[in-house]
Design a protein around this motif. Structure first.
Motif, PDB file in Angstrom:
ATOM      1  N   TRP A 274      71.534 -27.978  29.047  1.00  0.00           N
ATOM      2  CA  TRP A 274      71.493 -29.361  28.641  1.00  0.00           C
ATOM      3  C   TRP A 274      70.190 -29.653  27.954  1.00  0.00           C
ATOM      4  CZ3 TRP A 274      75.861 -31.944  30.138  1.00  0.00           C
ATOM      5  CH2 TRP A 274      76.573 -31.405  31.192  1.00  0.00           C
ATOM      6  N   GLN A 275      70.258 -30.577  26.999  1.00  0.00           N
ATOM      7  CA  GLN A 275      69.028 -31.090  26.450  1.00  0.00           C
ATOM      8  C   GLN A 275      68.641 -32.299  27.287  1.00  0.00           C
ATOM      9  OE1 GLN A 275      68.727 -31.402  22.348  1.00  0.00           O
ATOM     10  NE2 GLN A 275      68.770 -29.192  22.480  1.00  0.00           N
ATOM     11  N   LEU A 276      67.368 -32.678  27.221  1.00  0.00           N
ATOM     12  CA  LEU A 276      66.924 -33.780  28.057  1.00  0.00           C
ATOM     13  C   LEU A 276      67.605 -35.082  27.704  1.00  0.00           C
ATOM     14  CD1 LEU A 276      63.150 -33.123  28.355  1.00  0.00           C
ATOM     15  CD2 LEU A 276      64.853 -32.943  30.093  1.00  0.00           C
ATOM     16  N   SER A 277      68.218 -35.133  26.502  1.00  0.00           N
ATOM     17  CA  SER A 277      68.857 -36.385  26.134  1.00  0.00           C
ATOM     18  C   SER A 277      70.254 -36.496  26.710  1.00  0.00           C
ATOM     19  CB  SER A 277      68.941 -36.463  24.615  1.00  0.00           C
ATOM     20  OG  SER A 277      69.603 -35.315  24.150  1.00  0.00           O
ATOM     21  N   GLY A 278      70.709 -35.461  27.419  1.00  0.00           N
ATOM     22  CA  GLY A 278      72.019 -35.576  28.037  1.00  0.00           C
ATOM     23  C   GLY A 278      73.120 -34.843  27.298  1.00  0.00           C
ATOM     24  N   GLU A 279      72.779 -34.231  26.173  1.00  0.00           N
ATOM     25  CA  GLU A 279      73.827 -33.509  25.459  1.00  0.00           C
ATOM     26  C   GLU A 279      73.976 -32.122  26.027  1.00  0.00           C
ATOM     27  OE1 GLU A 279      71.925 -35.321  21.551  1.00  0.00           O
ATOM     28  OE2 GLU A 279      72.550 -33.226  21.491  1.00  0.00           O
ATOM     29  N   LEU A 280      75.199 -31.645  26.035  1.00  0.00           N
ATOM     30  CA  LEU A 280      75.456 -30.290  26.478  1.00  0.00           C
ATOM     31  C   LEU A 280      75.226 -29.380  25.292  1.00  0.00           C
ATOM     32  CD1 LEU A 280      76.533 -28.458  28.660  1.00  0.00           C
ATOM     33  CD2 LEU A 280      78.802 -28.886  27.824  1.00  0.00           C
ATOM     34  N   LYS A 281      74.235 -28.524  25.432  1.00  0.00           N
ATOM     35  CA  LYS A 281      73.950 -27.682  24.290  1.00  0.00           C
ATOM     36  C   LYS A 281      74.859 -26.459  24.282  1.00  0.00           C
ATOM     37  CE  LYS A 281      70.244 -25.251  22.134  1.00  0.00           C
ATOM     38  NZ  LYS A 281      69.075 -24.490  22.448  1.00  0.00           N
ATOM     39  N   ALA A 282      75.068 -25.866  25.461  1.00  0.00           N
ATOM     40  CA  ALA A 282      75.903 -24.664  25.483  1.00  0.00           C
ATOM     41  C   ALA A 282      76.455 -24.465  26.877  1.00  0.00           C
ATOM     42  CB  ALA A 282      75.091 -23.436  25.091  1.00  0.00           C
ATOM     43  N   GLN A 283      77.581 -23.795  26.936  1.00  0.00           N
ATOM     44  CA  GLN A 283      78.163 -23.452  28.230  1.00  0.00           C
ATOM     45  C   GLN A 283      78.489 -21.980  28.161  1.00  0.00           C
ATOM     46  OE1 GLN A 283      81.552 -25.861  28.833  1.00  0.00           O
ATOM     47  NE2 GLN A 283      80.818 -26.624  30.774  1.00  0.00           N
ATOM     48  N   VAL A 284      77.766 -21.196  28.908  1.00  0.00           N
ATOM     49  CA  VAL A 284      77.942 -19.755  28.773  1.00  0.00           C
ATOM     50  C   VAL A 284      78.698 -19.247  29.995  1.00  0.00           C
ATOM     51  CG1 VAL A 284      76.741 -17.613  28.396  1.00  0.00           C
ATOM     52  CG2 VAL A 284      75.723 -19.743  27.651  1.00  0.00           C
ATOM     53  N   PRO A 285      79.858 -18.674  29.837  1.00  0.00           N
ATOM     54  CA  PRO A 285      80.617 -18.242  31.016  1.00  0.00           C
ATOM     55  C   PRO A 285      80.043 -16.986  31.636  1.00  0.00           C
ATOM     56  CG  PRO A 285      81.811 -17.709  29.033  1.00  0.00           C
ATOM     57  CD  PRO A 285      80.586 -18.434  28.594  1.00  0.00           C
ATOM     58  N   GLY A 286      80.094 -16.943  32.951  1.00  0.00           N
ATOM     59  CA  GLY A 286      79.661 -15.741  33.651  1.00  0.00           C
ATOM     60  C   GLY A 286      80.867 -15.063  34.262  1.00  0.00           C
ATOM     61  N   SER A 287      80.624 -14.147  35.173  1.00  0.00           N
ATOM     62  CA  SER A 287      81.744 -13.402  35.709  1.00  0.00           C
ATOM     63  C   SER A 287      82.157 -13.852  37.096  1.00  0.00           C
ATOM     64  CB  SER A 287      81.399 -11.911  35.743  1.00  0.00           C
ATOM     65  OG  SER A 287      80.336 -11.719  36.642  1.00  0.00           O
ATOM     66  N   SER A 288      81.392 -14.727  37.732  1.00  0.00           N
ATOM     67  CA  SER A 288      81.797 -15.173  39.065  1.00  0.00           C
ATOM     68  C   SER A 288      82.505 -16.512  38.946  1.00  0.00           C
ATOM     69  CB  SER A 288      80.579 -15.360  39.960  1.00  0.00           C
ATOM     70  OG  SER A 288      79.649 -14.358  39.761  1.00  0.00           O
ATOM     71  N   PRO A 289      83.414 -16.807  39.867  1.00  0.00           N
ATOM     72  CA  PRO A 289      84.115 -18.091  39.757  1.00  0.00           C
ATOM     73  C   PRO A 289      83.242 -19.297  40.065  1.00  0.00           C
ATOM     74  CG  PRO A 289      84.849 -16.857  41.670  1.00  0.00           C
ATOM     75  CD  PRO A 289      83.967 -15.950  40.907  1.00  0.00           C
ATOM     76  N   GLY A 290      82.165 -19.088  40.777  1.00  0.00           N
ATOM     77  CA  GLY A 290      81.250 -20.198  41.047  1.00  0.00           C
ATOM     78  C   GLY A 290      79.866 -19.620  41.156  1.00  0.00           C
ATOM     79  N   LEU A 291      78.866 -20.370  40.716  1.00  0.00           N
ATOM     80  CA  LEU A 291      77.523 -19.808  40.722  1.00  0.00           C
ATOM     81  C   LEU A 291      76.655 -20.561  41.714  1.00  0.00           C
ATOM     82  CD1 LEU A 291      77.105 -19.329  36.935  1.00  0.00           C
ATOM     83  CD2 LEU A 291      77.244 -17.572  38.634  1.00  0.00           C
ATOM     84  N   LEU A 292      75.855 -19.827  42.479  1.00  0.00           N
ATOM     85  CA  LEU A 292      75.021 -20.467  43.483  1.00  0.00           C
ATOM     86  C   LEU A 292      73.545 -20.361  43.195  1.00  0.00           C
ATOM     87  CD1 LEU A 292      76.806 -19.257  46.683  1.00  0.00           C
ATOM     88  CD2 LEU A 292      76.691 -21.555  45.848  1.00  0.00           C
ATOM     89  N   SER A 293      73.157 -19.410  42.371  1.00  0.00           N
ATOM     90  CA  SER A 293      71.715 -19.239  42.226  1.00  0.00           C
ATOM     91  C   SER A 293      71.389 -18.721  40.839  1.00  0.00           C
ATOM     92  CB  SER A 293      71.243 -18.256  43.297  1.00  0.00           C
ATOM     93  OG  SER A 293      70.233 -17.438  42.810  1.00  0.00           O
ATOM     94  N   LEU A 294      70.319 -19.287  40.265  1.00  0.00           N
ATOM     95  CA  LEU A 294      69.858 -18.846  38.950  1.00  0.00           C
ATOM     96  C   LEU A 294      68.437 -18.363  39.109  1.00  0.00           C
ATOM     97  CD1 LEU A 294      70.815 -21.826  36.664  1.00  0.00           C
ATOM     98  CD2 LEU A 294      71.900 -19.650  36.695  1.00  0.00           C
ATOM     99  N   SER A 295      68.086 -17.346  38.345  1.00  0.00           N
ATOM    100  CA  SER A 295      66.711 -16.892  38.459  1.00  0.00           C
ATOM    101  C   SER A 295      66.219 -16.479  37.081  1.00  0.00           C
ATOM    102  CB  SER A 295      66.678 -15.714  39.436  1.00  0.00           C
ATOM    103  OG  SER A 295      65.561 -14.926  39.211  1.00  0.00           O
ATOM    104  N   LEU A 296      65.054 -16.986  36.697  1.00  0.00           N
ATOM    105  CA  LEU A 296      64.502 -16.668  35.384  1.00  0.00           C
ATOM    106  C   LEU A 296      63.336 -15.732  35.589  1.00  0.00           C
ATOM    107  CD1 LEU A 296      64.322 -20.013  33.506  1.00  0.00           C
ATOM    108  CD2 LEU A 296      65.141 -17.907  32.576  1.00  0.00           C
ATOM    109  N   ASN A 297      63.385 -14.578  34.973  1.00  0.00           N
ATOM    110  CA  ASN A 297      62.315 -13.621  35.160  1.00  0.00           C
ATOM    111  C   ASN A 297      61.260 -13.885  34.110  1.00  0.00           C
ATOM    112  OD1 ASN A 297      60.696 -11.468  35.458  1.00  0.00           O
ATOM    113  ND2 ASN A 297      62.255  -9.905  35.177  1.00  0.00           N
ATOM    114  N   GLN A 298      60.220 -14.631  34.491  1.00  0.00           N
ATOM    115  CA  GLN A 298      59.189 -14.934  33.507  1.00  0.00           C
ATOM    116  C   GLN A 298      57.882 -14.297  33.871  1.00  0.00           C
ATOM    117  OE1 GLN A 298      59.723 -19.184  33.651  1.00  0.00           O
ATOM    118  NE2 GLN A 298      60.218 -19.165  31.512  1.00  0.00           N
ATOM    119  N   GLN A 299      57.927 -13.220  34.637  1.00  0.00           N
ATOM    120  CA  GLN A 299      56.692 -12.566  35.039  1.00  0.00           C
ATOM    121  C   GLN A 299      55.992 -12.027  33.803  1.00  0.00           C
ATOM    122  OE1 GLN A 299      55.478 -12.449  37.914  1.00  0.00           O
ATOM    123  NE2 GLN A 299      57.139 -12.855  39.331  1.00  0.00           N
TER     124      GLN A 299
END
Lengths: 332, 204
Positions: A274-299
């Protein structure tokens, strides 16, 4: 899973059991190692699996590099949350917090460094610890869970310093405001420690048919995103007003700020941007039917492993190298 | 050159002129025709053979000159390619730097966009609230009304006090008058009683 041998040999009990286990697996939490090259994922059976991101992302990656390097049984119950310090991996499950040294885990030793139980009011209750938060300035760890309190633990001495009460219900998520030393915690109803914002009471974002629980929380010093039962909303903390409501019907379970986007994941199979203005920028499908956790590796130590990983109601952890598409999946 | 092993020599000769046509054959023919010329008989035959040998020689020289020119050309081509290669490497490095610059710029632009969106979000919230000037004006007007009304209230209360006091005065005067009248009546009654008692007394 061991490949099913395409012969007329019937599957042994072991394989059936393993297949059933994998079918019912849910990955609750993820954490990236301090060197940035490994990802730890904890599931509902209490196992923690360590995946080598650098091997899976390299150009000679094969099927085996998408399997865990090490898997060990960490807790008796599900591993609900994990967090990494400079040298340790701290995992929390049903009432207990354990720490493991990253260096030792990689050498396939599964001895825990220490284990602790925060002081509960009665010894009968063993509430689950839903969320861990590291406060680097004080070198302490904050735990929050089903006993409606926030416990602070000093990492050096291992002693529990404070217990903060104020929530009336289970605490699901924690977030740290960097500039002012406040901790935001979201529970079934309210969000915030210093100031109570009753999210469900604001008409614009409440969705009574979903309930009042706050499942996910993320903060960026002045702004906060929270969602769950009420709609995913962006709040301005200074004035405690909801500024933007994101039009997402499914309750979101994890949300995070990234550059100029807000990434969220929840009941659907997609990671929403999402952009901060409320627009949906993209919806990227994953392989699980529901997602519980996201992790960004920015080390900063491993810029080539800069990926987004998403895990949820299946035994697979999706890896996104570019936020636009799913590159591949690691699997337990 | 003379100390090369024999297979090197054979390899070089095969490489240069393997199939037997061309310069190698010409040189062999020249040698044979030289020997024939030495053994030749008549003057004209010898002369024509001599001319033929000269022409073969010049052909060989010509082809040698051509090969030398080709060799020079190859050398210069090599140099040219080296130069182009270096230039391309430089431009690749330059492009890498530009890419890094652009990435930094993208990050900056994203931050700016995020800030702008935050401003927009806050501005939307602010728009919902009425203008500050209007609110201040309303406040002033309300304040004035309040003052005005309190003035009126004060004056009404003053009037009320005044009337109350006047009525009080009136009532107290009435009471006094009543008292005085009663007193007068009593006095007159007493006087009458005294008079009658005086009248009845001297009779006996």
């Amino acid at each position: 899973m061991d490949r099913v041998v395409p012969q007329a040999v019937p599957l042994g009990q072991m394989e059936v059991f393993q297949a059933l286990q994998r079918l019912h697996m849910t990955v609750f939490s993820q954490s990236v190692s301090p060197c940035g090259k490994f990802l730890a994922a904890g599931n509902n059976y209490g196992q923690i699996a360590i995946f080598s991101l650098s091997a899976a992302l390299s150009s000679e990656a094969k099927e085996e590099s998408k399997k865990p390097v090490v898997t060990f049984q960490a807790h008796d119950g599900p591993v609900y949350s994990m967090v990494s310090t400079d040298r340790q991996l701290v995992s929390a499950g049903d009432g207990e917090v354990k720490a493991w040294l990253w260096a030792e885990i990689l050498k396939k030793g599964s001895k825990e460094l220490w284990r602790c139980q925060p002081p509960y009011r009665t010894s009968l209750e063993v509430p689950e610890i839903n969320s861990l938060l590291l406060v680097p300035k004080e070198n302490s760890l904050i735990l929050a869970g089903g006993d409606c309190q926030l416990h602070t633990m000093d990492l050096e001495t291992g002693a529990f310093t404070r217990a903060l009460r104020g929530h009336t219900d289970y605490i699901h998520c924690l977030a740290l405001r960097e500039r002012s030393p406040e901790v935001l915690s979201g529970d079934l109803r309210t969000a915030k420690e210093v100031q109570t914002i009753e999210v469900y009471k604001h008409e614009e974002c409440s969705r009574p048919h979903n309930g009042r629980w706050i499942g996910c929380l993320a903060t960026d010093s002045d702004w906060m995103v929270c969602g769950g039962g009420p709609a995913l909303t962006l709040w301005h903390l200074r004035s405690s007003t909801p500024t933007t409501i994101f039009p997402m019907r499914a309750p979101q379970k994890h949300v995070t700020f990234y550059q100029d986007l807000i990434l969220s994941a929840g009941q659907g199979p997609c990671v929403n941007q999402w952009q901060l203005s409320g627009e949906l920028k993209a919806q990227v499908p994953g392989s699980s039917p529901g997602l519980l956790s996201l992790s960004l590796n920015q080390q900063p130590a491993a810029p080539e492993c800069k990926v987004l990983t998403a895990a949820g109601n299946s035994c697979r952890v999706d890896v996104f190298t570019n936020l636009g598409y799913r590159a591949f999946s690691l699997s337990f | 050159m003379l100390f090369l092993p024999p297979d090197e020599v054979i390899r070089k000769r095969l490489l240069i002129d393997g199939d037997g046509a061309g310069d190698d054959r010409r040189i062999n023919l020249l040698v044979k025709s030289f020997i024939k010329w030495c053994n030749s008989g008549s003057q004209e035959e010898g002369y024509s053979q001599y001319q033929r040998m000269l022409s073969t020689l010049s052909q060989c020289e010509f082809s040698m000159g051509k090969t030398l020119l080709v060799y020079d050309m190859n050398l210069r081509e090599m140099e040219n390619y080296e130069k182009i290669y270096k230039e391309i490497e430089c431009s690749i490095a330059g492009a890498h730097e530009k890419i890094a610059e652009c990435k930094k710029q993208i990050l900056q632009a994203k931050r700016i966009r995020k800030n702008r969106q935050e401003y927009d979000a806050l501005a939307k919230v602010i728009q919902h609230h009425p203008d500050r000037h209007e609110t201040l004006k309303e406040l002033e007007a309300l304040g004035k009304e309040l003052e005005h009304l309190s003035h009126i209230k004060e004056s009404v209360e003053d009037k009320l006090e005044l009337r109350r006091k006047q009525f009080h005065v009136l009532l107290s005067t009435i009471h006094e008058l009543q008292q005085t009248l009663e007193n007068d009546e009593k006095l007159s009654e007493v006087e009458e009683a005294q008079e009658t008692s005086l009248e009845t007394d001297p009779k006996p």
